[in-house]
Design a protein around this motif. Structure first.
Motif, PDB file in Angstrom:
ATOM      1  N   VAL A   1     -21.548 -59.664  14.430  1.00  0.00           N
ATOM      2  CA  VAL A   1     -22.478 -60.749  14.079  1.00  0.00           C
ATOM      3  C   VAL A   1     -22.498 -61.801  15.189  1.00  0.00           C
ATOM      4  O   VAL A   1     -23.553 -62.338  15.538  1.00  0.00           O
ATOM      5  CB  VAL A   1     -22.091 -61.375  12.724  1.00  0.00           C
ATOM      6  CG1 VAL A   1     -22.910 -62.636  12.463  1.00  0.00           C
ATOM      7  CG2 VAL A   1     -22.295 -60.371  11.597  1.00  0.00           C
ATOM      8  N   GLY A   2     -21.323 -62.084  15.766  1.00  0.00           N
ATOM      9  CA  GLY A   2     -21.262 -63.048  16.857  1.00  0.00           C
ATOM     10  C   GLY A   2     -22.070 -62.602  18.059  1.00  0.00           C
ATOM     11  O   GLY A   2     -22.778 -63.396  18.683  1.00  0.00           O
ATOM     12  N   VAL A   3     -21.990 -61.320  18.398  1.00  0.00           N
ATOM     13  CA  VAL A   3     -22.781 -60.791  19.508  1.00  0.00           C
ATOM     14  C   VAL A   3     -24.264 -60.907  19.202  1.00  0.00           C
ATOM     15  O   VAL A   3     -25.073 -61.271  20.065  1.00  0.00           O
ATOM     16  CB  VAL A   3     -22.404 -59.324  19.799  1.00  0.00           C
ATOM     17  CG1 VAL A   3     -23.366 -58.709  20.816  1.00  0.00           C
ATOM     18  CG2 VAL A   3     -20.982 -59.234  20.315  1.00  0.00           C
ATOM     19  N   GLY A   4     -24.639 -60.602  17.955  1.00  0.00           N
ATOM     20  CA  GLY A   4     -26.037 -60.716  17.572  1.00  0.00           C
ATOM     21  C   GLY A   4     -26.557 -62.144  17.668  1.00  0.00           C
ATOM     22  O   GLY A   4     -27.672 -62.375  18.157  1.00  0.00           O
ATOM     23  N   LEU A   5     -25.744 -63.097  17.227  1.00  0.00           N
ATOM     24  CA  LEU A   5     -26.153 -64.500  17.312  1.00  0.00           C
ATOM     25  C   LEU A   5     -26.269 -64.944  18.769  1.00  0.00           C
ATOM     26  O   LEU A   5     -27.194 -65.682  19.126  1.00  0.00           O
ATOM     27  CB  LEU A   5     -25.145 -65.380  16.564  1.00  0.00           C
ATOM     28  CG  LEU A   5     -25.136 -65.233  15.042  1.00  0.00           C
ATOM     29  CD1 LEU A   5     -24.013 -66.075  14.434  1.00  0.00           C
ATOM     30  CD2 LEU A   5     -26.484 -65.644  14.448  1.00  0.00           C
ATOM     31  N   TYR A   6     -25.339 -64.505  19.592  1.00  0.00           N
ATOM     32  CA  TYR A   6     -25.410 -64.844  21.020  1.00  0.00           C
ATOM     33  C   TYR A   6     -26.674 -64.272  21.637  1.00  0.00           C
ATOM     34  O   TYR A   6     -27.349 -64.927  22.437  1.00  0.00           O
ATOM     35  CB  TYR A   6     -24.178 -64.294  21.736  1.00  0.00           C
ATOM     36  CG  TYR A   6     -24.221 -64.462  23.240  1.00  0.00           C
ATOM     37  CD1 TYR A   6     -23.798 -65.641  23.839  1.00  0.00           C
ATOM     38  CD2 TYR A   6     -24.690 -63.440  24.064  1.00  0.00           C
ATOM     39  CE1 TYR A   6     -23.841 -65.796  25.223  1.00  0.00           C
ATOM     40  CE2 TYR A   6     -24.742 -63.588  25.446  1.00  0.00           C
ATOM     41  CZ  TYR A   6     -24.313 -64.769  26.014  1.00  0.00           C
ATOM     42  OH  TYR A   6     -24.369 -64.923  27.377  1.00  0.00           O
ATOM     43  N   LEU A   7     -26.984 -63.039  21.279  1.00  0.00           N
ATOM     44  CA  LEU A   7     -28.158 -62.381  21.838  1.00  0.00           C
ATOM     45  C   LEU A   7     -29.428 -63.153  21.519  1.00  0.00           C
ATOM     46  O   LEU A   7     -30.320 -63.303  22.368  1.00  0.00           O
ATOM     47  CB  LEU A   7     -28.250 -60.950  21.290  1.00  0.00           C
ATOM     48  CG  LEU A   7     -29.416 -60.101  21.766  1.00  0.00           C
ATOM     49  CD1 LEU A   7     -29.285 -59.802  23.243  1.00  0.00           C
ATOM     50  CD2 LEU A   7     -29.490 -58.797  20.969  1.00  0.00           C
ATOM     51  N   VAL A   8     -29.525 -63.677  20.322  1.00  0.00           N
ATOM     52  CA  VAL A   8     -30.747 -64.353  19.879  1.00  0.00           C
ATOM     53  C   VAL A   8     -30.801 -65.800  20.343  1.00  0.00           C
ATOM     54  O   VAL A   8     -31.870 -66.310  20.700  1.00  0.00           O
ATOM     55  CB  VAL A   8     -30.874 -64.276  18.342  1.00  0.00           C
ATOM     56  CG1 VAL A   8     -32.091 -65.065  17.863  1.00  0.00           C
ATOM     57  CG2 VAL A   8     -30.979 -62.824  17.893  1.00  0.00           C
ATOM     58  N   THR A   9     -29.648 -66.470  20.362  1.00  0.00           N
ATOM     59  CA  THR A   9     -29.663 -67.912  20.596  1.00  0.00           C
ATOM     60  C   THR A   9     -29.418 -68.321  22.029  1.00  0.00           C
ATOM     61  O   THR A   9     -29.766 -69.434  22.429  1.00  0.00           O
ATOM     62  CB  THR A   9     -28.598 -68.595  19.716  1.00  0.00           C
ATOM     63  OG1 THR A   9     -27.300 -68.086  20.048  1.00  0.00           O
ATOM     64  CG2 THR A   9     -28.880 -68.345  18.246  1.00  0.00           C
ATOM     65  N   SER A  10     -28.815 -67.435  22.841  1.00  0.00           N
ATOM     66  CA  SER A  10     -28.476 -67.835  24.202  1.00  0.00           C
ATOM     67  C   SER A  10     -29.593 -67.476  25.178  1.00  0.00           C
ATOM     68  O   SER A  10     -30.028 -66.319  25.224  1.00  0.00           O
ATOM     69  CB  SER A  10     -27.179 -67.147  24.653  1.00  0.00           C
ATOM     70  OG  SER A  10     -26.924 -67.397  26.020  1.00  0.00           O
ATOM     71  N   PRO A  11     -30.054 -68.422  25.971  1.00  0.00           N
ATOM     72  CA  PRO A  11     -31.089 -68.094  26.969  1.00  0.00           C
ATOM     73  C   PRO A  11     -30.579 -67.137  28.044  1.00  0.00           C
ATOM     74  O   PRO A  11     -31.378 -66.460  28.682  1.00  0.00           O
ATOM     75  CB  PRO A  11     -31.441 -69.459  27.566  1.00  0.00           C
ATOM     76  CG  PRO A  11     -30.254 -70.334  27.294  1.00  0.00           C
ATOM     77  CD  PRO A  11     -29.694 -69.851  25.996  1.00  0.00           C
ATOM     78  N   THR A  12     -29.264 -67.062  28.245  1.00  0.00           N
ATOM     79  CA  THR A  12     -28.732 -66.159  29.261  1.00  0.00           C
ATOM     80  C   THR A  12     -28.818 -64.694  28.838  1.00  0.00           C
ATOM     81  O   THR A  12     -28.682 -63.799  29.667  1.00  0.00           O
ATOM     82  CB  THR A  12     -27.265 -66.506  29.569  1.00  0.00           C
ATOM     83  OG1 THR A  12     -26.479 -66.357  28.378  1.00  0.00           O
ATOM     84  CG2 THR A  12     -27.154 -67.921  30.066  1.00  0.00           C
ATOM     85  N   ALA A  13     -29.043 -64.432  27.547  1.00  0.00           N
ATOM     86  CA  ALA A  13     -29.172 -63.056  27.075  1.00  0.00           C
ATOM     87  C   ALA A  13     -30.585 -62.522  27.258  1.00  0.00           C
ATOM     88  O   ALA A  13     -30.818 -61.325  27.126  1.00  0.00           O
ATOM     89  CB  ALA A  13     -28.767 -62.962  25.602  1.00  0.00           C
ATOM     90  N   ASN A  14     -31.541 -63.412  27.528  1.00  0.00           N
ATOM     91  CA  ASN A  14     -32.919 -63.002  27.825  1.00  0.00           C
ATOM     92  C   ASN A  14     -33.565 -62.276  26.653  1.00  0.00           C
ATOM     93  O   ASN A  14     -34.318 -61.322  26.829  1.00  0.00           O
ATOM     94  CB  ASN A  14     -32.957 -62.119  29.068  1.00  0.00           C
ATOM     95  CG  ASN A  14     -34.305 -62.166  29.760  1.00  0.00           C
ATOM     96  OD1 ASN A  14     -34.890 -63.234  29.905  1.00  0.00           O
ATOM     97  ND2 ASN A  14     -34.804 -61.022  30.204  1.00  0.00           N
ATOM     98  N   PHE A  15     -33.289 -62.722  25.426  1.00  0.00           N
ATOM     99  CA  PHE A  15     -33.900 -62.116  24.247  1.00  0.00           C
ATOM    100  C   PHE A  15     -35.417 -62.286  24.339  1.00  0.00           C
ATOM    101  O   PHE A  15     -35.916 -63.400  24.500  1.00  0.00           O
ATOM    102  CB  PHE A  15     -33.366 -62.794  22.989  1.00  0.00           C
ATOM    103  CG  PHE A  15     -33.736 -62.096  21.714  1.00  0.00           C
ATOM    104  CD1 PHE A  15     -33.220 -60.843  21.424  1.00  0.00           C
ATOM    105  CD2 PHE A  15     -34.595 -62.684  20.805  1.00  0.00           C
ATOM    106  CE1 PHE A  15     -33.544 -60.204  20.246  1.00  0.00           C
ATOM    107  CE2 PHE A  15     -34.926 -62.051  19.621  1.00  0.00           C
ATOM    108  CZ  PHE A  15     -34.402 -60.795  19.340  1.00  0.00           C
ATOM    109  N   PRO A  16     -36.190 -61.196  24.261  1.00  0.00           N
ATOM    110  CA  PRO A  16     -37.621 -61.267  24.600  1.00  0.00           C
ATOM    111  C   PRO A  16     -38.460 -62.079  23.628  1.00  0.00           C
ATOM    112  O   PRO A  16     -39.568 -62.491  23.984  1.00  0.00           O
ATOM    113  CB  PRO A  16     -38.048 -59.796  24.591  1.00  0.00           C
ATOM    114  CG  PRO A  16     -37.070 -59.119  23.681  1.00  0.00           C
ATOM    115  CD  PRO A  16     -35.776 -59.833  23.887  1.00  0.00           C
TER     116      PRO A  16
END
Length: 446
Positions: A233-248
């Motif tokens: 869940v933490g990875v998923g939240l990071y993916l969505v909320t962090s601009p460094t993950a570049n979530f499209p």
């Protein structure tokens, strides 16, 4: 006798029943730990297949662009596999020596100098050779009158220093190195474009020990043999909320530092290693998912290859990139690596049955095949400017990558692939392996 019996019963420590349960919540029948193998041979051939798939995607011909371009465009997904596999290998090596509990509580989070040197020695010699060959090839093309956007980079100190040290992708695309207008937004020209992966990988090495400890902490919190849902869940939240993950769908193209976009992918490899070691410590046998994880993920991948035929090649590639940035490929490659790391999946059993030297050769050549693809292509273009492709395709800013938009002769790949494998073998066995072994002996003796 009664008193003696009572006294004996009072002094005998009670036998504690095991609190381990299987994945259905029932008491586990056998809690004997089943340590994982030290080496996973089945991972090496897929690594080489992924590298070749990327090459075919970069250098597809005009004919394949019409019929197979969408399929070859899926090669962009393999980069996530490489990031996860590198982290998985490092975490597995550490967890094979030290328990998860100790890693979670005692392991340092900062990288050690000797560890970084070993990691650097395992890849930098090949990286440096590929960089120098690409640089010299582009300079020769420039002197020959080539007017591609790369012409200005024949001698640019900042470009040479940053890319030569392998830290080019640690910085924003704009500001440090002037880019021509035709380079496009969010694209940074380079002497050896595929080497951006190594630059991002070197950045991930700085966080490797911290990621291994964080993954171990999440697994210990989840319990032995349990799925670390809190970490997922933490990875998923990071993916969505962090601009460094570049979530499209939230932060698309908001971060131009390529190295930052790889951190969560690298972390996922450590999470998978911790979970597999925790299952092994709990004595779990492979369940139905583990028995067919690699086969199932491969079938899904093949299905997506054929599904791509329904899309226009350009829009299909854009869709593939968006799917990758959304993190969907992390699920696919998590299952693939998990299945290949055991000997229960049919594909894993087949690959493990191959001769060890063949698996080792696939491992040894995969890095060189990937890194040397651009300098080998440049050399071919310089030697056969009229037979392979026009030396100066002025409307192709990604030269020498054709991207399916420039006509090549059929025999280009016939020349390219054998030359590439020969160059990779020469560099690995002539330079990369001796340097890595020498560094290892020196660090071991110091």
């Amino acid at each position: 006798m009664g008193a003696s019996t009572s006294s004996s019963a009072d002094t005998t420590p009670p036998v504690e029943s095991s609190r381990l349960v299987d994945e259905k919540g029932k008491p586990a029948a056998d809690n004997t730990p089943k340590p994982l193998d030290k080496l996973f041979y089945a991972l090496h051939v897929p690594r080489l297949i992924g590298a070749v798939h990327i090459i075919l995607g970069h250098y597809r011909t005009a004919e394949t662009y019409d019929s197979l371009s969408a399929t070859l465009g899926l090669s962009v997904w393999w980069v996530d596999f490489f990031f996860m596999l590198s982290s998985f290998g490092a975490a597995h090596s550490r967890m094979h020596k030290v328990s998860l509990e100790r890693i979670a509580t005692e392991e340092p989070i900062l990288p050690s100098p000797t560890g970084l040197l070993r990691r650097l020695a395992a890849i930098y010699p090949t990286f440096l050779v590929a960089f120098l060959l690409s640089w010299m090839g582009r300079c020769l093309a420039t002197r020959g009158g080539c007017e591609t956007p790369y012409a200005f980079t024949c001698y640019h100190p900042a470009q040479l220093i940053l890319e030569g040290l392998g830290i080019r992708d640690w910085f924003p695309y704009v500001g440090l190195i002037p880019q021509p207008p035709e380079a496009g937004q969010g694209h940074q020209l380079a002497y050896n474009e595929p080497a951006w992966f190594v630059s991002a990988l070197l950045f991930c090495y700085l966080f490797e020990r911290a990621f291994i400890r964080l993954a171990a902490m999440g697994q210990v919190y989840a319990g032995k043999g349990n799925v670390p849902w809190a970490t997922i869940v933490g990875v998923g939240l990071y993916l969505v909320t962090s601009p460094t993950a570049n979530f499209p769908f939230t932060w698309a193209n908001s971060c131009s530092i390529a190295a930052l976009k790889a951190l969560h992918k690298y972390f996922c490899g450590s999470v998978l290693a911790a979970y597999l070691h925790s299952r092994a410590d709990a004595g779990y046998e492979p369940n139905w998912l583990m028995r067919f994880a690699a086969t199932g993920s491969l079938l899904v991948f093949i299905g997506l290859l054929f599904l791509n035929f329904a899309f226009d090649p350009d829009s299909s590639r854009d869709l593939c990139v968006r799917i990758r940035d959304a993190g969907a490929t992390l699920v696919l490659y998590t299952l693939m690596i998990a299945g290949l790391a055991g000997n229960a999946d049919p594909i894993a059993r087949c690959l493990n049955a191959l001769p060890p030297w063949l698996n080792d050769l696939a491992r040894d050549l995969s890095g060189g095949v990937y890194l040397l693809q651009e300098p080998v292509a440049i050399i071919i273009f310089l030697c056969f400017p009229t037979g392979a492709v026009a030396l100066c395709p002025r409307d192709n800013q990604y030269w020498p990558f054709t991207d399916g938009k420039h006509v090549q002769q059929h025999y280009f790949l016939v020349i390219m692939l054998p030359s590439l494998f020969a160059a990779a073998a020469l560099v690995h066995f002539g330079l990369q392996k001796p340097v890595a072994q020498a560094v290892g002996r020196r660090l071991k003796g110091s």
